[in-house]
Write an enzyme that holds these catalytic residues in place. Structure first.
Site, mmCIF file in Angstrom:
data_model
loop_
_atom_site.group_PDB
_atom_site.id
_atom_site.type_symbol
_atom_site.label_atom_id
_atom_site.label_comp_id
_atom_site.label_asym_id
_atom_site.label_seq_id
_atom_site.Cartn_x
_atom_site.Cartn_y
_atom_site.Cartn_z
ATOM 1 N N CYS A 186 79.784 2.408 30.937
ATOM 2 C CA CYS A 186 79.319 1.055 31.185
ATOM 3 C C CYS A 186 77.347 1.363 30.918
ATOM 4 O O CYS A 186 77.056 2.140 31.015
ATOM 5 C CB CYS A 186 79.052 0.503 32.262
ATOM 6 S SG CYS A 186 80.769 -0.212 32.754
ATOM 7 N N ARG A 242 77.323 3.837 23.963
ATOM 8 C CA ARG A 242 78.505 4.545 25.115
ATOM 9 C C ARG A 242 79.836 3.680 24.991
ATOM 10 O O ARG A 242 80.736 4.340 25.732
ATOM 11 C CB ARG A 242 77.841 4.542 26.775
ATOM 12 C CG ARG A 242 77.202 4.798 26.500
ATOM 13 C CD ARG A 242 75.695 4.740 27.577
ATOM 14 N NE ARG A 242 76.194 4.675 28.860
ATOM 15 C CZ ARG A 242 75.723 5.454 29.857
ATOM 16 N NH1 ARG A 242 75.222 6.176 29.307
ATOM 17 N NH2 ARG A 242 76.992 5.704 30.732
ATOM 18 N N TRP A 301 82.389 -1.488 29.858
ATOM 19 C CA TRP A 301 84.013 -0.419 29.436
ATOM 20 C C TRP A 301 84.572 -1.150 30.766
ATOM 21 O O TRP A 301 84.241 0.283 31.946
ATOM 22 C CB TRP A 301 83.325 0.993 29.430
ATOM 23 C CG TRP A 301 84.559 1.379 29.056
ATOM 24 C CD1 TRP A 301 85.605 2.195 30.488
ATOM 25 C CD2 TRP A 301 85.044 2.371 28.212
ATOM 26 N NE1 TRP A 301 86.111 3.437 29.696
ATOM 27 C CE2 TRP A 301 85.619 3.134 28.057
ATOM 28 C CE3 TRP A 301 84.414 2.242 26.720
ATOM 29 C CZ2 TRP A 301 87.107 3.462 27.517
ATOM 30 C CZ3 TRP A 301 84.932 3.018 25.273
ATOM 31 C CH2 TRP A 301 85.899 3.840 26.109
ATOM 32 N N ASN A 323 77.656 0.275 37.195
ATOM 33 C CA ASN A 323 78.498 1.494 36.501
ATOM 34 C C ASN A 323 79.563 2.339 37.124
ATOM 35 O O ASN A 323 78.456 3.102 38.027
ATOM 36 C CB ASN A 323 77.627 1.848 35.630
ATOM 37 C CG ASN A 323 78.004 3.127 34.568
ATOM 38 O OD1 ASN A 323 79.421 3.151 34.615
ATOM 39 N ND2 ASN A 323 77.830 4.033 34.252
ATOM 40 N N GLY A 324 80.767 2.005 37.409
ATOM 41 C CA GLY A 324 81.269 3.409 38.158
ATOM 42 C C GLY A 324 82.977 2.337 39.055
ATOM 43 O O GLY A 324 82.628 1.026 38.035
ATOM 44 N N GLU A 368 95.930 24.222 21.343
ATOM 45 C CA GLU A 368 95.140 23.600 21.497
ATOM 46 C C GLU A 368 93.173 23.951 20.314
ATOM 47 O O GLU A 368 92.711 23.831 20.360
ATOM 48 C CB GLU A 368 94.946 22.769 22.971
ATOM 49 C CG GLU A 368 93.024 21.862 22.764
ATOM 50 C CD GLU A 368 92.793 21.114 22.161
ATOM 51 O OE1 GLU A 368 94.236 20.619 21.308
ATOM 52 O OE2 GLU A 368 92.623 20.437 22.049
ATOM 53 N N LYS A 374 91.103 22.798 17.593
ATOM 54 C CA LYS A 374 90.427 23.180 17.907
ATOM 55 C C LYS A 374 88.942 23.799 17.087
ATOM 56 O O LYS A 374 88.412 23.054 15.987
ATOM 57 C CB LYS A 374 88.919 23.763 19.091
ATOM 58 C CG LYS A 374 88.966 22.015 20.127
ATOM 59 C CD LYS A 374 89.489 20.750 20.319
ATOM 60 C CE LYS A 374 90.036 19.973 19.591
ATOM 61 N NZ LYS A 374 90.826 18.961 20.355
ATOM 62 N N GLU A 401 89.728 21.804 13.007
ATOM 63 C CA GLU A 401 89.439 20.394 12.552
ATOM 64 C C GLU A 401 87.597 20.579 12.955
ATOM 65 O O GLU A 401 87.060 20.296 11.555
ATOM 66 C CB GLU A 401 89.157 19.784 14.195
ATOM 67 C CG GLU A 401 90.618 18.803 15.060
ATOM 68 C CD GLU A 401 90.415 17.908 16.017
ATOM 69 O OE1 GLU A 401 90.602 18.498 16.730
ATOM 70 O OE2 GLU A 401 90.269 17.193 15.723
ATOM 71 N N HIS A 442 107.753 38.857 14.781
ATOM 72 C CA HIS A 442 108.743 38.596 14.259
ATOM 73 C C HIS A 442 108.309 37.394 12.694
ATOM 74 O O HIS A 442 109.411 36.843 12.160
ATOM 75 C CB HIS A 442 109.679 36.702 15.072
ATOM 76 C CG HIS A 442 110.249 37.898 16.441
ATOM 77 N ND1 HIS A 442 111.469 38.333 16.606
ATOM 78 C CD2 HIS A 442 109.987 38.326 17.696
ATOM 79 C CE1 HIS A 442 111.943 38.776 17.623
ATOM 80 N NE2 HIS A 442 111.192 38.375 18.275
ATOM 81 N N LYS A 492 89.172 9.433 14.110
ATOM 82 C CA LYS A 492 88.722 9.566 15.726
ATOM 83 C C LYS A 492 90.087 8.892 16.158
ATOM 84 O O LYS A 492 90.681 9.493 17.448
ATOM 85 C CB LYS A 492 87.537 8.742 16.580
ATOM 86 C CG LYS A 492 87.395 8.555 18.123
ATOM 87 C CD LYS A 492 87.462 10.316 18.687
ATOM 88 C CE LYS A 492 87.424 10.297 19.660
ATOM 89 N NZ LYS A 492 87.499 12.002 20.520
HETATM 90 C C1 AGP Z 1 91.898 15.949 18.320
HETATM 91 O O1 AGP Z 1 91.421 16.479 18.558
HETATM 92 C C2 AGP Z 1 92.158 15.163 17.439
HETATM 93 N N1 AGP Z 1 91.165 14.289 17.108
HETATM 94 C C3 AGP Z 1 93.713 15.028 17.499
HETATM 95 O O2 AGP Z 1 94.504 15.269 17.099
HETATM 96 C C4 AGP Z 1 94.095 13.748 19.226
HETATM 97 O O3 AGP Z 1 94.847 14.306 19.524
HETATM 98 C C5 AGP Z 1 95.566 12.429 17.817
HETATM 99 O O4 AGP Z 1 94.752 11.808 16.651
HETATM 100 C C6 AGP Z 1 95.864 11.556 19.398
HETATM 101 O O5 AGP Z 1 95.303 10.526 19.586
HETATM 102 P P1 AGP Z 1 95.116 9.676 20.784
HETATM 103 O O6 AGP Z 1 94.953 10.935 21.926
HETATM 104 O O7 AGP Z 1 93.857 9.009 20.640
HETATM 105 O O8 AGP Z 1 96.130 8.822 20.678
#
Ligand code: AGP
Length: 615
Positions: free
Chosen positions: A2, A28, A77, A103-104, A487, A491, A494, A510, A610
């Site tokens: 929010c 936000r 939100w 907000n909260g 993960e 990161k 990307e 292997h 995103k």
């Molecule tokens: C993560 O850094 C990525 N942007 C991507 O792998 C993301 O986690 C994936 O597209 C899943 O998105 P979601 O959690 O919105 O479903």
């Protein structure tokens, strides 16, 4: 999350001014907006709210756009109650003479609401926030009409997180404001003052700012600000001069949202835990409708997600199998429905998604439902498609994540997964109360431990710079560390565009070991006590091929040091199953600083979105 703005002073068109300030907080994220004005001449309180973007609210302003008076405004939100005009803030008491924005989360709103309903108060929304407006009204009646005492009295009864601003017909030139856990700042002017949840909102008017701290209570009039605790003890806060530009201010002073979001993580963990842990350190999920008998009846658990959320799911699988001794499968959502998945009415399908809109994950959810599974979604965005369609939803409350590379959403997904696993074990009586409480204690310590790792941010930035010249990266780990390695590699790929692969460390010999040579960097996670010695051997294999080895180890584990590896990052220890929360933090920082050294578009990497809403 929010956004809050407010104004006290003599300017014309103060409603317009406050809404313009609110626009500076659009980054936000929000799903509805509203404004309340106490008119300078009549002292009447007028409230206007609209679902959707601020444009909808502005289009409905009519004469209010020119109004002058004390103003509070809010972008919501959704948390409690879906996005709608009625659930948007401000909320009023029964008389309509008090309006407030918040907000909260008010954790004890249900018990307060029951009491207020019994007193005869009439509610108009599904929100936790409205309770506070009626609670102030109730205190006002009892104390003979003293507004300040009523606001203090109401806040003293509330548990949870809040940044709250209250206006009233009774004191037309005053805003009462308070905060605990949610941000709130005051912009100081001459004969006028401003309020906001973040500095960019006031920067067009003043650079003099007071940042409120948890427990602060402020009485704000055009002529000044009086600061006390909620109980009334006087306090002082130093004024702070903002020297940043607006874009930097939106990022909390960080150069990129990714770095801000990495640093948000101690708070993110607190937000995901909030309301899910009892005073006796047991797990509670008030939002779950699923009867316990049904929860215990599942023969199998299937976790489905994409990308980072899938990596969180891998941690969930290991945790659940360790804790519940039930078979758990984790599947990439894009493969799930083409694999003819073995799913039936005895299956719990856990669907993880930050956005709640990922096309493959949504399709997997639908497939699981068609096959008869009970679906439980772990989602960040309230009201998203996955949240709406799943049988059960657990929100992660990570707030808006702007950087395409997910950081705080991942950590919040881990916390939600741990809580669900512990909850099932608790309901199943698989764990004694003391054991659950011991796990919870460790979860509650994580924000402090993450903050401790973040104090090493500068040292990790130093370490990252030369690594930016690596030709490729390997990330290695065993057990829970393998999920972290996946993960961590994602990161780095990307945001830096450097090729990176994750391997279960034992797999290196292997095949992939053939690729290790000078110029190849290998990040080795060695945080799992039972597998530590095995990791030492794997690290030696890398060093023997002249790869650059960076180890992430628990403080006190001295087996890997400057003699055996090129660099060591030491992190605090917790239960091995919770180590992913801590181990990922240095990897996020490494990825960020390597990308920064290479001058990448960190928050919006090439070719990525995103929210992936196409198959
Ligand atoms: C993560 O850094 C990525 N942007 C991507 O792998 C993301 O986690 C994936 O597209 C899943 O998105 P979601 O959690 O919105 O479903």
């Amino acid at each position: 999350m929010c956004g809050i703005t407010g104004y006290v002073g003599g300017r014309e068109k103060s409603v317009r001014l406050v809404l313009d300030n609110l626009k500076k907080l659009e980054y936000r994220g929000y799903d509805s907006a509203g404004v309340a004005v106490v008119a300078a001449d009549t002292h009447d309180v007028t409230v206007l709210k609209r679902q959707g973007k601020l444009g909808n609210l502005e289009a409905a302003l009519d004469g209010l756009g020119a109004a002058r008076g004390t103003v509070i405004a809010h972008t919501r939100w959704a948390t409690h109650g879906r996005p709608s005009d009625g659930n948007a803030h401000p909320h009023c008491d029964c008389t309509g003479r008090i309006a407030l924005i918040h907000n909260g989360i008010i954790e004890n709103y249900l018990s307060l609401k029951e009491r207020l309903l019994a007193e005869g108060h009439v509610f108009h929304s599904d929100t936790d926030t409205e309770v506070l407006a009626h609670l102030i009204e109730s205190h006002l009646k009892r104390n003979g009409g003293k507004m300040e005492m009523a606001v203090r009295g109401a806040l003293a009864e509330v548990t949870g997180a809040y940044a709250v601003c209250v206006v009233s017909e009774q004191e037309p030139e005053t805003i009462y404001a308070a905060k605990t856990a949610s941000p709130l700042i005051i912009g100081l002017g001459e004969g006028e003052n401003f309020l906001a949840s973040d500095i960019p909102a006031v920067m067009g008017h003043t650079r003099r700012v007071l940042v409120l701290e948890d427990g602060d209570f402020a009485r704000i009039t055009p002529d000044g600000v009086t600061l006390t605790t909620v109980a009334g003890e006087p306090i002082t806060r130093d004024e702070f001069a903002v020297t940043w530009d607006v874009r930097t201010a939106e990022k909390g002073g960080y150069p990129h949202f990714m770095l801000k979001e990495i640093h948000d993580q101690p708070q993110t963990i607190r937000d995901t835990l909030r309301g899910r842990v009892t005073e006796g350190n047991q797990i509670t999920f008030p939002e779950l409708k699923l009867p316990t008998a049904k929860l215990l009846d599942f023969h199998r658990i299937v976790i489905v997600a994409c990308g980072t959320a899938y990596h969180a799911g891998m941690v969930g699988k290991s945790f659940y199998e360790h804790l519940l001794r039930r078979p758990v499968e984790v599947q990439v959502a894009s493969e799930f429905r083409y694999n003819d998945p073995i799913v039936d009415q005895h299956t719990l399908a856990i669907i993880i998604s930050q956005s709640g809109e990922t096309a493959d994950t949504l399709a997997a959810l639908r497939e699981a439902k068609v096959k008869g599974a009970t679906t439980l979604a772990i989602v960040n965005v309230v009201g998203s498609s996955i949240a709406r369609e799943a049988d059960e939803v657990i929100y992660t409350y990570a707030g808006l994540e702007i950087s395409v590379a997910s950081t705080k959403a991942y950590v919040s997904q881990l916390i939600a997964l741990y809580l669900i696993g512990l909850y099932i074990a608790q309901q199943e009586n698989k764990l004694d109360r003391e054991v659950v409480a011991a796990y919870v204690e460790q979860l509650k310590a994580l924000p402090r431990q993450v903050a401790q790792i973040l104090t090493q941010a500068d040292a990790i930035a130093e370490l990252a710079r030369p690594l930016a010249h690596s030709s490729s990266f390997f990330f290695l780990g065993r057990g829970f560390d393998y999920a972290v390695a996946l993960e961590a590699a994602l990161k780095l790929k990307e945001v830096s565009y450097i090729h990176a692969e994750a391997y279960a460390a034992g797999e290196m010999k292997h095949g992939p070991l053939a690729l290790v040579e000078p110029g190849v960097s290998v990040v080795c996670f060695a945080t799992q006590s039972a597998l530590y010695d095995k990791m030492l051997s794997n690290v030696k294999e890398v060093k023997a091929r002249d790869g650059a080895a960076i180890a992430v180890v628990k403080e006190g584990d001295e087996g890997l040091d400057a003699r055996s590896v090129d660099s060591v990052i030491r992190i605090p220890g917790t239960h091995d199953t919770f180590m992913p929360v801590l181990a990922i933090i240095p990897a996020q920082l490494l990825a960020y600083h390597i990308a920064a050294a290479l001058g990448r578009e960190i928050d919006q990497p090439r070719n990525l979105a995103k929210s992936v809403t196409v198959e």
